[in-house]
Design a protein around this motif. Structure first.
Motif, PDB file in Angstrom:
ATOM      1  N   THR A  43       1.076  -1.267  -0.242  1.00  0.00           N
ATOM      2  CA  THR A  43      -0.006  -0.021  -0.066  1.00  0.00           C
ATOM      3  C   THR A  43       0.924   1.142  -0.005  1.00  0.00           C
ATOM      4  OG1 THR A  43      -1.746  -1.217   1.181  1.00  0.00           O
ATOM      5  CG2 THR A  43      -1.895   1.269   1.001  1.00  0.00           C
ATOM      6  N   ASP A  81      -7.051  -1.008   3.328  1.00  0.00           N
ATOM      7  CA  ASP A  81      -5.723  -0.086   2.420  1.00  0.00           C
ATOM      8  C   ASP A  81      -6.623   0.808   1.660  1.00  0.00           C
ATOM      9  OD1 ASP A  81      -4.110  -1.883   3.543  1.00  0.00           O
ATOM     10  OD2 ASP A  81      -3.934  -3.187   1.734  1.00  0.00           O
ATOM     11  N   GLU A  87      -3.757  -3.759  -5.950  1.00  0.00           N
ATOM     12  CA  GLU A  87      -3.087  -4.442  -4.709  1.00  0.00           C
ATOM     13  C   GLU A  87      -3.472  -5.663  -4.275  1.00  0.00           C
ATOM     14  OE1 GLU A  87      -2.376  -1.835  -1.448  1.00  0.00           O
ATOM     15  OE2 GLU A  87      -1.866  -3.709  -0.185  1.00  0.00           O
TER      16      GLU A  87
HETATM   17 MG   LIG Z   1      -1.574  -3.175   1.924  1.00  0.00          MG
END
Ligand SMILES: [Mg+2]
Ligand SMILES: Nc1nc2c(ncn2[C@@H]2O[C@H](COP(=O)(O)OP(=O)(O)OP(=O)(O)O)[C@@H](O)[C@H]2O)c(=O)[nH]1
Length: 225
Positions: free
Chosen positions: A40, A68, A123
């Motif tokens: 992140t 996140d 991600e």
């Molecule tokens: Mg993360």
């Protein structure tokens, strides 16, 4: 920090490179790696580095939360409508490799709602060394490990370390405190990856994400060529 360039770059291009309206879709880059390695933080730094020159968006994956995405929203790295969260509810690799439907829907919704986009960063939730993205979801993948996870990680290999289009060894600033040998990590990574590139980075230094941002720009240049 060092950055080796492969001769031909990653073998990009998953499924359809065009949107239903015929326009080129965004390049999709996945970031995977163990829990807490700095995925992140790298996404946030990439957004800050690239947002003035590119139209970009982010999809985050968490198992049970949207933490996140909420971090990226709090940090205001992009306007809120450019950040989407997928709650995987299962092992993170399931949602990026086995049943990619929730992530595909998220990237397609972003293109519909805020597109046209040049780049979408996806991600993964933190996972183990075997977690890799389906080529049906992303065109290129970055595997993020960190020096505090142990300097034997590159030697241990696994698909993330050996096959990712870019390996990032993050948190080099912590090496002296955790006794990690960066030279050894570089030798082991080279042995595992041959010509595939490796970046050593610390997001606590001024150079920060610059090398990874440069690699992303190269992938985009290939994508749009
Ligand atoms: Mg993360
Ligand atoms: N010292 C140092 N800390 C860092 C660096 N990069 C990230 N961190 C810190 O490491 C912690 C974890 O970073 P995240 O970016 O949340 O890690 P992640 O890989 O996204 O974690 P998960 O999504 O939970 O798997 C945070 O406290 C970051 O501030 C770095 O280069 N150096």
């Amino acid at each position: 920090m060092h950055l080796d360039h492969p001769h031909d770059g990653p073998s990009a291009v998953s499924a359809d490179a065009r949107r239903p309206d015929g326009r080129r879709r965004a390049l999709r880059i996945g970031l995977g790696g163990p829990v807490g390695s700095g995925k992140t933080a790298t996404v946030a730094a990439l957004c800050r580095a690239l947002r003035d020159e590119l139209s970009l968006a982010v999809v985050t994956n968490d198992i049970y939360t949207r933490e996140d995405a909420e971090f990226l929203l709090r940090e205001a790295v992009l306007p809120p409508e450019r950040i989407a969260a997928v709650e995987t509810g299962a092992c993170p690799h399931t949602a990026i490799r086995d049943d990619i439907s929730a992530n595909l829907e998220a990237v397609e919704d972003l293109e519909d709602e805020v597109g046209p986009l040049d780049l979408i960063l996806v991600e993964s939730g933190g996972d183990n060394l075997t977690a890799t993205f389906s080529r049906g979801l992303v065109d290129a993948q970055i595997f993020v490990i960190d020096v505090a996870g142990g300097d034997d990680i590159p030697r241990k290999g696994g698909p993330g370390v050996t096959t990712a289009d870019l390996l990032v060894v993050n948190k080099t600033d912590l090496a002296p405190y955790v006794g990690s040998d960066l030279g050894r990590m570089a030798i082991d990574a080279k042995a595992q990856r041959a010509e595939l590139p490796v970046v050593f980075q610390s997001l606590r230094t001024e150079a920060g994400v610059a090398a990874v941002a440069g690699w992303v720009r190269e992938r985009l240049a290939e994508w749009t060529a």
